[in-house]
Design an enzyme around this catalytic site. Structure first.
Site, PDB file in Angstrom:
ATOM      1  CE  LYS A 261      -4.081  -1.696   2.456  1.00 27.80           C
ATOM      2  NZ  LYS A 261      -5.024  -1.496   1.353  1.00 27.80           N
ATOM      3  NE  ARG A 335     -10.947  -9.715  -2.367  1.00 22.14           N
ATOM      4  CZ  ARG A 335     -11.250  -8.838  -3.317  1.00 22.14           C
ATOM      5  NH1 ARG A 335     -11.478  -9.228  -4.561  1.00 22.14           N
ATOM      6  NH2 ARG A 335     -11.346  -7.561  -3.029  1.00 22.14           N
TER       7      ARG A 335
HETATM    8  N1  BES Z   1      -8.349  -3.596   4.114  1.00 24.67           N
HETATM    9  C1  BES Z   1      -8.406  -3.220   2.755  1.00 24.67           C
HETATM   10  C2  BES Z   1      -9.684  -2.459   2.405  1.00 24.67           C
HETATM   11  C3  BES Z   1      -9.756  -1.033   2.861  1.00 24.67           C
HETATM   12  C4  BES Z   1      -9.042  -0.049   2.208  1.00 24.67           C
HETATM   13  C5  BES Z   1     -10.614  -0.670   3.857  1.00 24.67           C
HETATM   14  C6  BES Z   1      -9.156   1.263   2.608  1.00 24.67           C
HETATM   15  C7  BES Z   1     -10.746   0.642   4.254  1.00 24.67           C
HETATM   16  C8  BES Z   1     -10.013   1.615   3.623  1.00 24.67           C
HETATM   17  C9  BES Z   1      -8.369  -4.441   1.850  1.00 24.67           C
HETATM   18  O1  BES Z   1      -7.598  -5.489   2.314  1.00 24.67           O
HETATM   19  C10 BES Z   1      -7.784  -4.007   0.553  1.00 24.67           C
HETATM   20  O2  BES Z   1      -6.645  -3.623   0.534  1.00 24.67           O
HETATM   21  N2  BES Z   1      -8.572  -4.077  -0.500  1.00 24.67           N
HETATM   22  C11 BES Z   1      -8.137  -3.674  -1.780  1.00 24.67           C
HETATM   23  C12 BES Z   1      -8.681  -4.653  -2.785  1.00 24.67           C
HETATM   24  C13 BES Z   1      -8.195  -4.411  -4.184  1.00 24.67           C
HETATM   25  C14 BES Z   1      -6.712  -4.724  -4.272  1.00 24.67           C
HETATM   26  C15 BES Z   1      -8.981  -5.276  -5.117  1.00 24.67           C
HETATM   27  C16 BES Z   1      -8.694  -2.277  -2.050  1.00 24.67           C
HETATM   28  O3  BES Z   1      -9.830  -2.016  -1.715  1.00 24.67           O
HETATM   29  O4  BES Z   1      -7.951  -1.453  -2.552  1.00 24.67           O
HETATM   30 MN    MN Z   2      -5.589  -5.293   1.723  1.00 19.90          MN
END
Ligand code: BES
Ligand code: MN
Ligand code: ZN
Length: 480
Positions: A261, A335
């Site tokens: 991230k 997931r």
């Molecule tokens: N924990 C995150 C989702 C999230 C992001 C929640 C920002 C709250 C604020 C999750 O694990 C994630 O990183 N999801 C990705 C999925 C994507 C790579 C398909 C996302 O939402 O960017």
């Molecule tokens: Mn994530």
């Protein structure tokens, strides 16, 4: 605590105070010393003729618009104003108002939940001169004479239990990832079993998780030194009946793995275990209220970090269900644990399965921060959750799950990929989970937008504990 509406209209208790004090309150309004704007609170030394030491006057806005949301806001604002001084005993006169068709039981709930929320602090990790917190000793709620007292009291008691569940969820969410590890969540679950009759907790180690074949779960954990845990809590309030299984995403820190991230705001990914905290707290609340139902909580918990041992984009892993997954993005990790937890849940022969997860940024784009996304192919379950959210004032909004969306999960090399495109990301994530729930009555709650607040008020919200507990209260059939 008394309220005034727009256009000089006095609330019920405000009118009593005004009558007892020879028009003191009306004079304040006339002189412009109090505001009827929603959420505006002022505290005054009480006038002659009134026994209280102080009077908190809170603006209630337009009488016609005064609903449960405004009611909770009013109590919160008045409490905040009162806590500025050394108040010990508080009498609340606001439950005498007509609160937009809210029945007495829910008025009781909102009252105690709003009070508890106003008293919540998270300061255990701050050293130095602790601000002396005024100790509130007793809070009294004035009620109408027309038989409202009993349901209101029951609601207030339930509200206290729900607020405790929400506070536990907030504490676990607010704790930093170097404290709130998978082992810490596991210890908390064990402590809850000690605290509540009829709750048992089992914690499975990495070796046991491996033996179960939860390989997609473990693929997330491979980049960290912190041991993963599978936490299983069971509350039995109804003998042999089929349980409601609650599954919570327990990523105690989500750096994204190799699909790292960006830096800004990454600290907020300590909140990525709020689903886990909420289901543990909801189960504990059901136990505290001794509800005549069975509830099982399943929490797969680990960290998602990059390292030389971490899962790489393109890796293909066989899930516990036997289906293979191409991990195109290691940041879509939630997931991967939830799918194995859903497969694991089958052994409980659940009446319904609800997973709760801070799953997608796309959900925040779709619904913002005010509504939890509710996704289910089962209309009855979806509606039950949305209705529970309305009653508890912890609202959800339905998004679809449908085969058209699932197409984007196609993989050239495995049964499917762990990500679809950017479009409809919250929905394709649910579609991914749907590949593991065949034959089960299942709903998915994406709480990415609702589990915590960012900005100056950064902190966990305690949602969706009120929605979940309301759902369980209804299943248990114990509401008036
Ligand atoms: N924990 C995150 C989702 C999230 C992001 C929640 C920002 C709250 C604020 C999750 O694990 C994630 O990183 N999801 C990705 C999925 C994507 C790579 C398909 C996302 O939402 O960017
Ligand atoms: Mn994530
Ligand atoms: Zn995550």
């Amino acid at each position: 605590m008394v309220g005034i509406y727009d256009r000089g209209k006095l609330g019920v208790a405000a009118a009593d105070i005004d009558a007892a004090s020879d028009g003191w309150l009306k004079a304040l309004i006339k002189d412009g010393d109090v505001s009827s704007k929603p959420g505006r609170a002022s505290v005054f030394a009480a006038p002659d003729g009134v026994k209280a030491k102080r009077i908190a006057v809170i603006g209630l806005g337009r009488a016609a618009d005064f609903d449960a949301v405004q009611y909770r806001k009013a109590i919160g604002a008045a409490m905040a104003a009162l806590l500025e001084s050394k108040v010990r005993d508080i009498a609340i006169g606001l439950a005498l108002e007509k609160v937009g068709g809210t029945p007495p039981y829910y008025l009781g709930r909102h009252t105690s939940e709003a009070i508890a929320a106003s008293l919540y602090t998270f300061e255990t990790l701050k050293t130095g001169a602790k601000q002396p917190r005024p100790r509130v000793r007793k809070i009294t709620v004035a009620v109408n004479e027309r038989g409202d007292a009993n349901p209101l009291r029951l609601g207030a008691e339930h509200g206290v239990a729900i607020a405790e569940g929400a506070a536990l969820t907030r504490d676990l969410g607010n704790l930093p990832a170097n404290v709130c590890t998978p082992s810490y969540l596991a210890k908390t679950a064990k402590d809850l079993a000690k605290k509540h009759r009829n709750v048992q907790t089992r914690v499975l180690s990495e070796a046991e998780i491996k033996r179960l074949g939860m390989r997609t779960f473990l693929s997330v954990s491979s980049g960290t030194e912190e041991p993963p845990k599978l936490i299983v809590m069971q509350y039995r309030g109804a003998g042999k009946g089929a349980p409601i299984v609650l599954i919570g995403k327990g990523i105690t820190f989500d750096a994204g793995g190799i699909s790292l991230k960006p830096g800004p705001g990454m600290d907020e990914m300590k909140f990525d275990m709020c689903g886990a905290a909420a289901v543990m707290a909801a189960l504990a609340t059901a136990a505290a209220l001794e509800l005549p139902i069975n509830v099982t909580a399943v929490v797969p918990s680990c960290e998602n970090l990059p390292s030389g041992a971490a899962t790489k984009p393109g890796d293909i892993i066989k899930s516990m269900s036997g289906q293979t997954v191409e991990i195109l993005n290691t940041d879509a990790e939630g997931r991967l644990l939830l799918c194995d937890a859903l497969t694991y849940a089958r052994r409980f022969k659940p009446a319904a399965v609800i997973d709760v997860a801070t799953l997608t940024g796309a959900c925040v784009i779709a619904l913002g921060h005010h509504r939890t996304a509710v996704m289910s192919e089962d209309d009855e379950l979806a509606c039950a959750l949305i209705d529970a959210g309305i009653a508890a004032e912890d609202r959800g909004w339905r998004l679809p799950i449908a085969a058209e969306y699932a197409e984007s999960l196609k993989s050239n090399f495995a049964d499917f990929a762990n990500v679809g495109g950017r479009e409809g990301g919250a929905i394709t994530a649910a579609c991914f989970l749907g590949k593991f729930t065949k034959g089960m009555t299942w709903a998915h709650l994406d709480i990415a937008g609702t589990a915590w607040h960012a900005g100056p008020k950064k902190g966990a919200s305690g949602r969706p504990v009120p929605m979940l507990v309301e759902f369980l209260l209804r299943r248990a059939g114990v509401l008036p």
